[in-house]
Every structure is written in structure tokens, then in C-alpha cells.
Scaffold this motif. Structure first.
Motif, short mmCIF file in Angstrom:
data_model
loop_
_atom_site.label_atom_id
_atom_site.label_comp_id
_atom_site.label_asym_id
_atom_site.label_seq_id
_atom_site.Cartn_x
_atom_site.Cartn_y
_atom_site.Cartn_z
N GLN A 195 0.66 -5.51 -3.00
CA GLN A 195 1.12 -7.19 -3.41
C GLN A 195 -0.49 -7.21 -3.92
O GLN A 195 -0.21 -8.64 -4.74
N CYS A 196 -1.70 -7.41 -3.30
CA CYS A 196 -2.94 -8.31 -3.24
C CYS A 196 -3.20 -7.32 -4.65
O CYS A 196 -4.26 -8.21 -5.34
N ILE A 197 -2.52 -6.38 -5.15
CA ILE A 197 -3.12 -5.62 -6.12
C ILE A 197 -1.71 -5.30 -7.04
O ILE A 197 -2.18 -4.42 -8.48
N GLY A 198 -1.14 -6.36 -7.17
CA GLY A 198 0.16 -6.69 -8.25
C GLY A 198 1.85 -5.07 -8.42
O GLY A 198 2.15 -5.11 -9.11
N ILE A 199 1.66 -4.46 -6.97
CA ILE A 199 2.15 -3.31 -6.86
C ILE A 199 3.24 -4.09 -6.42
O ILE A 199 2.98 -4.59 -5.32
N GLY A 200 4.63 -4.20 -6.70
CA GLY A 200 5.92 -4.77 -6.44
C GLY A 200 5.89 -6.53 -5.99
O GLY A 200 5.95 -6.87 -5.16
N GLY A 201 5.04 -6.95 -6.91
CA GLY A 201 5.05 -8.25 -6.89
C GLY A 201 3.61 -9.11 -6.98
O GLY A 201 3.18 -7.61 -6.29
N VAL A 202 3.39 -10.32 -6.60
CA VAL A 202 2.11 -10.12 -6.49
C VAL A 202 2.21 -11.83 -5.78
O VAL A 202 2.83 -12.71 -5.50
N SER A 203 0.84 -11.59 -4.45
CA SER A 203 0.60 -12.06 -3.59
C SER A 203 -0.41 -13.10 -4.46
O SER A 203 -1.26 -12.45 -3.93
N ALA A 204 -0.48 -14.41 -3.96
CA ALA A 204 -1.35 -14.93 -4.74
C ALA A 204 -2.81 -15.48 -3.74
O ALA A 204 -3.65 -15.27 -3.94
#
Length: 206
Positions: A72-81
Motif C-alpha cells: 500500500q506504500c506504493i499503491g498496490i491494493g490501495g494507497v496508505s497516505a
């Protein structure tokens, strides 16, 4: 004491929990984003694997959770701010901060459940406590790693805002952590009862 090898049924449970965790990680089922943090329910399959398959099962699911969290840090499976910001500061430290706490949590849960079952003489109670600990330890490890690895960055300093570290952690995770602990306690406890009835909980050899 030695630990028995995983049976075919337990390996099936392990594979099923991996599938459930991946599904939760890549759909809204696993995360409820509120501000910079997200309420995550992904510790539940980790706890179930730790109960059914011991430390090995917990470690495997913890590793999968850690990898999906880093994704999620790199946009896989959503994005974590938060994850994206930490990744921009240091990809390596971001990976450590996202992966290690989840792996360590899953691994420890296997031993904790084993110890709790031995001390309480009650598998059901041990299951509920393990569910609570899955969310509690995940929060503690995650936040400690955040402060230790990124505490000197402007991003985290702004989040802390000059407050005491303990006060910051409690205020920052707040409602998120409470929701995670309640859901993990109830669901893991209920499922552990089913695992016990189905004789899918790994037994130790004396």
C-alpha cells in the motif's frame, strides 16, 4: 517439548487464511481508512492461523500481512497516505516498519496462545485473549517502529506535535485501536471455538 507437524487439515486452514488475508488486503473488507491511519481487520486471519497452526502459521500469515501492508506504500491494493509518505523518506525503513511488526506479531501469537491455553486450561478463553493480543500487539509494534525508525523526521515530529511519546501514541491510535481490539477479540474467539470443535488446533507433544 517438540511440536507436531502440521496436518493436511491445518495446512488447508493455513492456505485458506492466506487467501482470506489477501482478499481483505485488496478490498475494503480489510481496511477502513480514517485520517492518516486505517482501522485494519487483517490481524484476525493472522491470529486464527497462529491458533490453528502455531508460531509457524502465525509467522507465515504475519509475513503476508506485512507484505500487503508495504504494498500500500506504493499503491498496490490501495494507497496508505502514511505509508506513501514514509516510503518517500526511506523505502527500506518503510519496508521494515510495515513488515517486521506484522511478522513478529504473528509469530509471537502462536507462542502466546500455546502459553495461555496451558495456563488457563481453557482453549476458548485463550482464543479470545489471543484475538485481543493480535490487535494490541500489532498497534504497539507498529507505532514503536514508526517512532524508532522515523521519529527524527519532520513528518513524524509534526504528528507528535511536541507531546510525550506515550501520549502521542495513545491519542494517535485512539478509536482505531479500540475498534480493532474489540473486533479481533470477538471474531477470533468465536472462530477458535469452531477450530477446537473441528480438532484443527495444533497440539504439542509432551
Amino acid at each position: 517439548m517438540k511440536t507436531k507437524k502440521l496436518s493436511t487439515k491445518q495446512l488447508t486452514v493455513l492456505g485458506l487464511m492466506i487467501a482470506v488475508l489477501v482478499l481483505m488486503s485488496y478490498t475494503p473488507l480489510g481496511y477502513l481508512n480514517i485520517g492518516p491511519l486505517a482501522i485494519t481487520f487483517n490481524m484476525i486471519p493472522v491470529a486464527i492461523a497462529a491458533i490453528a497452526c502455531g508460531p509457524l502459521g502465525g509467522a507465515v500469515l504475519g509475513a503476508v500481512f506485512g507484505l500487503t501492508s508495504f504494498g500500500q506504500c506504493i499503491g498496490i491494493g490501495g494507497v496508505s497516505a502514511m505509508g506513501a509518505t514514509l516510503f518517500s523518506i526511506s523505502p527500506i525503513l518503510a519496508f521494515i516498519q510495515r513488515f517486521v511488526p506484522r511478522f513478529l506479531d504473528g509469530w509471537l501469537l502462536g507462542y502466546l496462545f500455546r502459553w495461555l491455553r496451558k495456563v488457563t486450561k481453557n482453549t476458548t478463553l485463550a482464543g479470545y485473549i489471543t484475538g485481543f493480543l493480535s490487535a494490541f500487539l500489532n498497534t504497539v509494534f507498529f507505532m514503536v517502529a514508526l517512532v524508532v525508525l522515523f521519529g527524527n523526521t519532520d513528518y513524524v515530529k509534526n504528528l507528535i506535535g511536541g507531546r510525550n511519546i506515550i501520549v502521542f501514541i495513545c491519542a494517535f491510535v485512539g478509536v482505531n485501536a479500540i475498534c480493532e481490539m474489540i473486533s479481533a477479540t470477538i471474531l477470533t474467539g468465536v472462530i477458535s471455538v469452531a477450530l477446537k470443535k473441528a480438532r484443527l488446533i495444533l497440539q504439542e507433544e509432551k
